[in-house]
Scaffold this motif. Structure first.
Motif, short mmCIF file in Angstrom:
data_model
loop_
_atom_site.label_atom_id
_atom_site.label_comp_id
_atom_site.label_asym_id
_atom_site.label_seq_id
_atom_site.Cartn_x
_atom_site.Cartn_y
_atom_site.Cartn_z
N TYR A 147 0.83 -1.21 0.00
CA TYR A 147 0.00 0.00 0.00
C TYR A 147 0.87 1.26 0.00
CZ TYR A 147 -4.84 1.61 0.45
OH TYR A 147 -6.08 2.11 0.21
N ARG A 148 1.94 1.26 0.80
CA ARG A 148 2.82 2.43 0.85
C ARG A 148 3.53 2.64 -0.48
NH1 ARG A 148 3.85 0.66 6.24
NH2 ARG A 148 5.52 -0.68 5.48
N ARG A 149 3.95 1.56 -1.12
CA ARG A 149 4.73 1.68 -2.36
C ARG A 149 3.86 2.01 -3.56
NH1 ARG A 149 6.63 -2.78 -4.05
NH2 ARG A 149 5.86 -4.22 -2.47
N HIS A 150 2.61 1.50 -3.58
CA HIS A 150 1.78 1.64 -4.78
C HIS A 150 0.57 2.54 -4.60
CE1 HIS A 150 4.02 -1.54 -6.85
NE2 HIS A 150 3.99 -2.22 -5.71
N GLY A 151 0.24 2.88 -3.37
CA GLY A 151 -0.93 3.72 -3.13
C GLY A 151 -2.24 3.01 -3.31
N SER A 152 -2.21 1.69 -3.33
CA SER A 152 -3.42 0.88 -3.48
C SER A 152 -3.17 -0.48 -2.84
CB SER A 152 -3.79 0.70 -4.96
OG SER A 152 -2.76 0.04 -5.66
N PRO A 153 -4.23 -1.18 -2.46
CA PRO A 153 -4.04 -2.46 -1.77
C PRO A 153 -3.61 -3.57 -2.72
CG PRO A 153 -6.37 -2.04 -2.09
CD PRO A 153 -5.66 -0.80 -2.53
N PRO A 154 -2.88 -4.56 -2.24
CA PRO A 154 -2.53 -5.71 -3.09
C PRO A 154 -3.79 -6.49 -3.44
CG PRO A 154 -1.97 -6.15 -0.79
CD PRO A 154 -2.37 -4.71 -0.86
N GLN A 155 -3.77 -7.11 -4.62
CA GLN A 155 -4.94 -7.81 -5.12
C GLN A 155 -4.79 -9.33 -5.12
OE1 GLN A 155 -7.92 -5.74 -6.48
NE2 GLN A 155 -6.76 -4.87 -4.77
N ASN A 156 -3.66 -9.82 -4.62
CA ASN A 156 -3.38 -11.26 -4.74
C ASN A 156 -3.13 -11.92 -3.40
OD1 ASN A 156 -0.99 -9.99 -4.23
ND2 ASN A 156 0.19 -11.09 -5.78
N THR A 157 -3.77 -11.41 -2.33
CA THR A 157 -3.59 -12.02 -1.02
C THR A 157 -4.76 -12.97 -0.73
OG1 THR A 157 -4.86 -10.42 0.31
CG2 THR A 157 -2.60 -9.82 -0.29
N ALA A 158 -4.80 -13.49 0.49
CA ALA A 158 -5.87 -14.42 0.88
C ALA A 158 -7.24 -13.76 0.87
CB ALA A 158 -5.59 -14.98 2.27
N LEU A 159 -7.28 -12.43 0.86
CA LEU A 159 -8.56 -11.71 0.83
C LEU A 159 -9.07 -11.51 -0.59
CD1 LEU A 159 -8.06 -9.00 3.60
CD2 LEU A 159 -8.98 -11.32 3.78
N GLY A 160 -8.28 -11.85 -1.58
CA GLY A 160 -8.72 -11.67 -2.96
C GLY A 160 -8.64 -10.22 -3.38
N GLY A 161 -9.22 -9.93 -4.53
CA GLY A 161 -9.18 -8.58 -5.08
C GLY A 161 -10.02 -8.48 -6.32
N ALA A 162 -9.71 -7.47 -7.16
CA ALA A 162 -10.44 -7.23 -8.41
C ALA A 162 -11.93 -7.07 -8.17
CB ALA A 162 -10.17 -8.36 -9.40
N ILE A 163 -12.28 -6.31 -7.11
CA ILE A 163 -13.67 -6.05 -6.78
C ILE A 163 -14.07 -4.68 -7.32
CG2 ILE A 163 -15.34 -5.72 -4.91
CD1 ILE A 163 -14.44 -8.61 -5.25
N GLY A 164 -15.27 -4.61 -7.88
CA GLY A 164 -15.74 -3.34 -8.40
C GLY A 164 -17.19 -3.41 -8.83
N ILE A 165 -17.61 -2.38 -9.54
CA ILE A 165 -18.96 -2.29 -10.10
C ILE A 165 -18.82 -2.41 -11.61
CG2 ILE A 165 -21.05 -0.88 -10.19
CD1 ILE A 165 -19.83 0.78 -7.85
N HIS A 166 -19.64 -3.25 -12.22
CA HIS A 166 -19.51 -3.44 -13.67
C HIS A 166 -20.86 -3.78 -14.30
CE1 HIS A 166 -19.81 -7.82 -13.18
NE2 HIS A 166 -18.77 -7.81 -12.34
N GLY A 167 -20.86 -3.81 -15.64
CA GLY A 167 -22.06 -4.19 -16.37
C GLY A 167 -22.15 -5.69 -16.53
N ILE A 168 -23.04 -6.13 -17.41
CA ILE A 168 -23.18 -7.57 -17.63
C ILE A 168 -22.49 -8.01 -18.92
CG2 ILE A 168 -25.33 -7.67 -16.34
CD1 ILE A 168 -26.85 -7.82 -18.98
N GLY A 169 -21.92 -7.06 -19.65
CA GLY A 169 -21.24 -7.43 -20.88
C GLY A 169 -22.18 -8.13 -21.83
N GLY A 170 -21.78 -9.34 -22.28
CA GLY A 170 -22.64 -10.13 -23.16
C GLY A 170 -23.50 -11.13 -22.41
N GLY A 171 -23.62 -10.95 -21.10
CA GLY A 171 -24.40 -11.87 -20.28
C GLY A 171 -25.90 -11.78 -20.51
N ASP A 172 -26.63 -12.67 -19.88
CA ASP A 172 -28.08 -12.77 -20.04
C ASP A 172 -28.78 -11.81 -19.09
OD1 ASP A 172 -30.78 -13.51 -20.05
OD2 ASP A 172 -30.32 -15.64 -20.35
#
Length: 209
Positions: A147-172
């Motif tokens: 966090y100190r080096r990059h200004g954002s949390p790591p995304q590959n720990t036991a807590l996971g990552g890549a969380i956000g708000i998104h559309g459904i793309g080509g989904g149903d």
């Protein structure tokens, strides 16, 4: 002034960074508290009258955009993680993390039409993970070093990552309207995510409760 882990967490929680001998003497009687739940108790209010912020409600399956206390947009139903929504998320459990976040990135070439990333896991999530044994002390130290080096949390720990708000793309769209189907993100329709992306920016506060 360098920011150590104690001060970083205190700043994130809005609490004074105070340590004392009296504090350390009570550690043996300490029981882990849900820091995220504590934060959520006061998160669903605007920081100021003109703040643009996002409120996502798990129970009602809704996403609302506010300007102060005034409702700007409201979408229902939305889809959240197949594993439900909890204050403590673990990588791979398909849970949407509850908490108070900030938008920190946009991807307009996402398979989900538009992806608006949030800064999960936050310092309170990391602290809870340490207290519950999900993070080792080394994991916790590495979290703050990243966090100190990059200004954002790591995304590959036991807590996971890549969380956000998104559309459904080509989904149903029918599946989207009936089930919680994501791996932990918050999904709205493609048209709705376009509108949300036009309103918010990096730094916008997002409350998931």
């Amino acid at each position: 002034m360098p920011v150590n882990r104690r001060r970083f967490l205190a700043l994130a929680l809005g609490w004074p960074a105070v340590a004392s001998a009296a504090t350390s003497s009570t550690l043996n009687n300490y029981e882990p508290t849900d820091l995220v739940e504590t934060l959520l108790s006061r998160a669903s209010l605007p920081r100021h009258s003109d703040e643009l912020w996002v409120l996502i409600d798990d129970k009602d399956a809704t996403l609302s955009v506010y300007r102060g206390n005034a409702l700007v947009e409201h979408y229902a139903p939305i889809s959240l993680g197949r594993g439900g929504a909890k204050t403590q998320r673990i990588r791979g459990d398909n849970v949407t993390p509850l908490g108070e976040f900030r938008i920190n990135r946009f991807n307009y070439e996402s398979q989900w039409h538009i992806f608006i990333g949030i800064d999960y896991p936050t310092p309170p999530h990391a602290r809870m993970a340490l207290e519950k044994g999900i993070y080792s002390q080394a994991d916790y130290d590495a979290y703050f070093d990243h966090y100190r080096r990059h200004g954002s949390p790591p995304q590959n720990t036991a807590l996971g990552g890549a969380i956000g708000i998104h559309g459904i793309g080509g989904g149903d769209p029918d599946i989207h309207g009936q089930y919680h189907w994501t791996q932990g993100c918050v999904a709205v329709t493609n048209e709705q995510i376009e509108r949300v992306a036009s309103l918010v920016g990096v730094g916008t506060r997002v409350v998931i409760r």
